[in-house]
Design a protein around this motif. Structure first.
Motif, short mmCIF file in Angstrom:
data_model
loop_
_atom_site.label_atom_id
_atom_site.label_comp_id
_atom_site.label_asym_id
_atom_site.label_seq_id
_atom_site.Cartn_x
_atom_site.Cartn_y
_atom_site.Cartn_z
N GLN A 283 0.82 -1.21 0.00
CA GLN A 283 0.00 0.00 0.00
C GLN A 283 0.85 1.26 0.00
O GLN A 283 0.48 2.28 -0.57
CB GLN A 283 -0.92 0.02 1.22
N ALA A 284 2.01 1.19 0.64
CA ALA A 284 2.82 2.39 0.88
C ALA A 284 3.91 2.60 -0.15
O ALA A 284 4.70 3.52 -0.02
CB ALA A 284 3.44 2.32 2.28
N ALA A 285 3.95 1.76 -1.20
CA ALA A 285 5.09 1.78 -2.12
C ALA A 285 5.38 3.17 -2.68
O ALA A 285 6.49 3.70 -2.52
CB ALA A 285 4.86 0.78 -3.25
N SER A 286 4.39 3.79 -3.34
CA SER A 286 4.66 5.09 -3.97
C SER A 286 4.85 6.18 -2.91
O SER A 286 5.65 7.10 -3.10
CB SER A 286 3.52 5.47 -4.92
N VAL A 292 11.36 8.95 0.45
CA VAL A 292 12.79 8.76 0.19
C VAL A 292 13.34 9.92 -0.63
O VAL A 292 14.46 10.39 -0.41
CB VAL A 292 13.03 7.42 -0.52
N SER A 293 12.55 10.42 -1.59
CA SER A 293 13.01 11.53 -2.42
C SER A 293 13.24 12.79 -1.59
O SER A 293 14.01 13.67 -1.98
CB SER A 293 12.01 11.83 -3.54
N TYR A 294 12.59 12.89 -0.42
CA TYR A 294 12.80 14.02 0.49
C TYR A 294 13.93 13.74 1.49
O TYR A 294 14.18 14.56 2.37
CB TYR A 294 11.52 14.33 1.26
N GLY A 295 14.55 12.57 1.39
CA GLY A 295 15.65 12.24 2.29
C GLY A 295 15.25 11.44 3.50
O GLY A 295 16.08 11.15 4.37
N ALA A 296 13.97 11.06 3.60
CA ALA A 296 13.49 10.34 4.78
C ALA A 296 13.76 8.84 4.68
O ALA A 296 14.06 8.32 3.61
CB ALA A 296 11.99 10.59 4.96
N VAL A 297 13.61 8.17 5.82
CA VAL A 297 13.73 6.71 5.89
C VAL A 297 12.36 6.18 6.31
O VAL A 297 12.02 6.18 7.50
CB VAL A 297 14.80 6.29 6.92
N VAL A 512 -2.55 11.15 -0.05
CA VAL A 512 -1.35 10.74 0.69
C VAL A 512 -0.11 11.45 0.16
O VAL A 512 0.82 11.74 0.93
CB VAL A 512 -1.16 9.20 0.63
N HIS A 513 -0.10 11.75 -1.12
CA HIS A 513 1.06 12.42 -1.67
C HIS A 513 1.11 13.89 -1.25
O HIS A 513 2.19 14.45 -1.02
CB HIS A 513 1.08 12.27 -3.19
#
Length: 555
Positions: A283-286, A292-297, A512-513
């Motif tokens: 569910q959370a893939a995108s 991740v593109s914002y630098g998060a883990v 969600v985006h």
């Protein structure tokens, strides 16, 4: 063009070895050729530092072996001993026609052990190939915002402090070019001292980067004469882990003023933030990719589990109705609905061809993608808001002239709201509202995750519905008060507040985006405020007592 996995030539009878560069740490830096080789490997032999980077691209059933296998040399052994043991492991694995991938950190051409292993293969008559990777000494400075050359041009010297001779230090010390030193956190001051002794000025700028190209990356600006003091003030020396590899760049191109402008990676709005996403990986893939593109883990924790309906007869009748022409439309509002219908199709021996002549609607990109993966292209996806309301905005009213059938099949969860059903009825459609699956509270996450949630180990939590708030608190406890709480809309925010949570971020629209985007804007504003105040940029989790000490210890 490089062959794809399916086009890859058959392995020779004697097997073959691919020496593969896994890059400096960021999984996104693997080359396409590396991914192709990993996809057809029978045996994967990888150094511990890169095992997780390459293993995700290996095929199911691959034999994974680390270089620190039983019988490997201990810490007191020489590099030659290590190469000999690993070379024997490679050659033992390649016999019998197996394809072996030997993955190394950075680039094989700069790895002395890999060169020795290649020579051993050549001596044994074992065919091999080399897939270059991004060298650590090149990739890490790029991620640290330190260009090694510019329009003025300059010599660039690469030095491995572990094996550098006195002559090497003398040569680079006498040069005014850029020096890239591979060393350890404990030894970087000694390397700086060698350069000063060889003629470099103590005020020569220097950067030191640890865990380069990963979200644990940290870079310190110093000079050759001050680096020991800077690292002690940063409380990373003495290091509890010991011998952590670093890349140090010496020269004017590493000056702090330049790096402030060029540090693109560490200045991402959510750099290093651990963000809890209360959804399954599927569910959370995108959403996770966006974080991740914002630098998060991102860290996915499912808060609901999906189970079949208690009475499956209604679902069975509806699926049979699809085949017999009972419906004009079928509307999917979730990936789970697609999965439920697909499983029922497979149970009856049906496939996507059964949708012929039926119009298909889908809410959300992931739902649409799940249909495409099933072989069905949706006829209608909301052009605006990805919700039941958004779908109704675009749904055509029933027209007896153009619509031979007036019925819609709506497979949904047992707790779905009635908004879509009521809206379709208002548009003149008859609706078969069918429970395709039930949602129940998921099992609690591992104890380590629960402790991180309650103890402030996460920097932010994204709540995408009121049920995710209730379920997460129910299975794992209430997030710590230092954790940033981000909610998808007012109803979710109200539920969070009812559970004693302070809502810091709310999405401007129920997406969600947009929620992830709003969190990134919050992180960027927080970072800017710290810089303008002259304070260090820290993550929310570093506010809790003892967090600074623990963070340093786990770098």
């Amino acid at each position: 063009m490089s062959p794809t996995a399916s086009e890859y030539p058959a392995a020779p009878a004697s097997g073959q070895v691919t020496f593969l560069g896994a890059g400096p740490g960021d999984p996104g830096l693997l080359t396409l050729r590396a991914v192709e080789a990993l996809a057809v490997a029978d045996v994967l032999i990888a150094e511990p530092a890169v095992l997780d980077v390459v293993r995700t691209h290996a095929r199911s059933g691959v034999d994974v072996q680390g270089t620190a296998a039983p019988g490997a040399p201990d810490a007191s052994s020489t590099a030659a001993d290590t190469a000999a043991v690993t070379a024997n492991l490679v050659m033992a694995s390649v016999r019998g026609g197996k394809r072996v991938v030997r993955a190394v950190n950075g680039d094989p051409g700069l790895d002395a052990n890999a060169a020795d292993e290649m020579l051993a293969c050549a001596a044994a008559g074992i065919p091999f190939e080399v897939v270059p990777g991004i060298a650590t000494a090149v990739g890490v400075p790029a991620y640290a915002g330190v260009p090694l050359r510019d329009a003025e041009g300059a010599d660039v010297r690469f030095v491995d402090a572990r094996t550098a001779s006195d002559r090497c230090w003398t040569e680079v010390g006498a040069s005014d070019g850029t020096v890239v030193v591979s060393t350890t956190l404990e030894s970087v001051a000694a390397a700086a001292g060698e350069l000063v002794s060889a003629g470099r000025k103590p005020d020569t700028p220097l950067t030191v980067t640890i865990a380069g190209t990963t979200t644990r990356q940290r870079t310190w600006n110093a000079s050759l004469g001050t680096v020991a003091q800077v690292l002690k003030q940063a409380k990373v020396l003495p290091s509890p882990e010991g011998h952590q590899p670093v890349i140090a760049v010496v020269g004017e191109r590493s000056a702090a003023a330049r790096r402030d402008e060029l540090s693109w990676f560490e200045s991402k709005p959510l750099f290093g933030w651990r963000v809890l996403v209360p959804r399954t990986k599927e569910q959370a893939a995108s959403l996770s990719d966006q974080l991740v593109s914002y630098g998060a883990v991102p860290h996915e924790v499912p808060t609901i589990a999906v189970e079949p309906p208690r009475t499956p007869q209604q679902m069975e009748r509806a699926v049979k109705g699809l085949v017999t022409g009972r419906y004009e439309w079928i509307a999917f509002t979730s990936v789970n609905a697609v999965k439920a219908v697909r499983e029922k199709f497979e149970e009856y021996g049906l496939d996507a061809r059964a949708f012929a002549g039926i119009k298909v609607a889908a809410v959300g990109e992931q739902t649409a993608a799940a249909l495409v993966a099933f072989g069905v292209k949706p006829d209608l996806v909301p052009s605006g808001e990805q919700s039941a309301a958004g779908l109704l905005e675009d749904w055509p009213p029933y027209d007896p002239v153009f619509d031979p059938i007036d019925r819609v099949f709506l497979p949904r969860a047992d707790i779905a709201t009635e908004t879509l059903v009521a809206g379709l009825i208002d548009l003149g459609w008859e609706v078969d509202d069918v429970t395709a699956y039930r949602t129940v509270r998921a099992s609690p996450p591992p104890a380590e995750t629960r402790e991180a949630i309650k103890g402030g180990g996460f920097d932010a939590v994204l709540f995408t519905s009121s049920s995710t708030v209730r379920n997460l608190v129910g299975i794992a406890g209430k997030p710590h008060n230092v954790t940033v709480i981000a909610c998808i809309g007012p109803a979710t925010a109200k539920t969070a507040e009812e559970h004693g949570l302070r809502v810091d971020v709310m999405a401007p629209e129920p997406s969600v985006h947009k929620l992830a985007e709003a969190l990134a804007e919050f992180g960027a504003a927080r970072r800017l405020a710290a810089l303008e105040a002259g304070d260090p940029v820290t993550r929310p989790s570093e506010k809790r007592p003892g967090a600074r000490r623990r963070r340093v210890a786990t770098q």
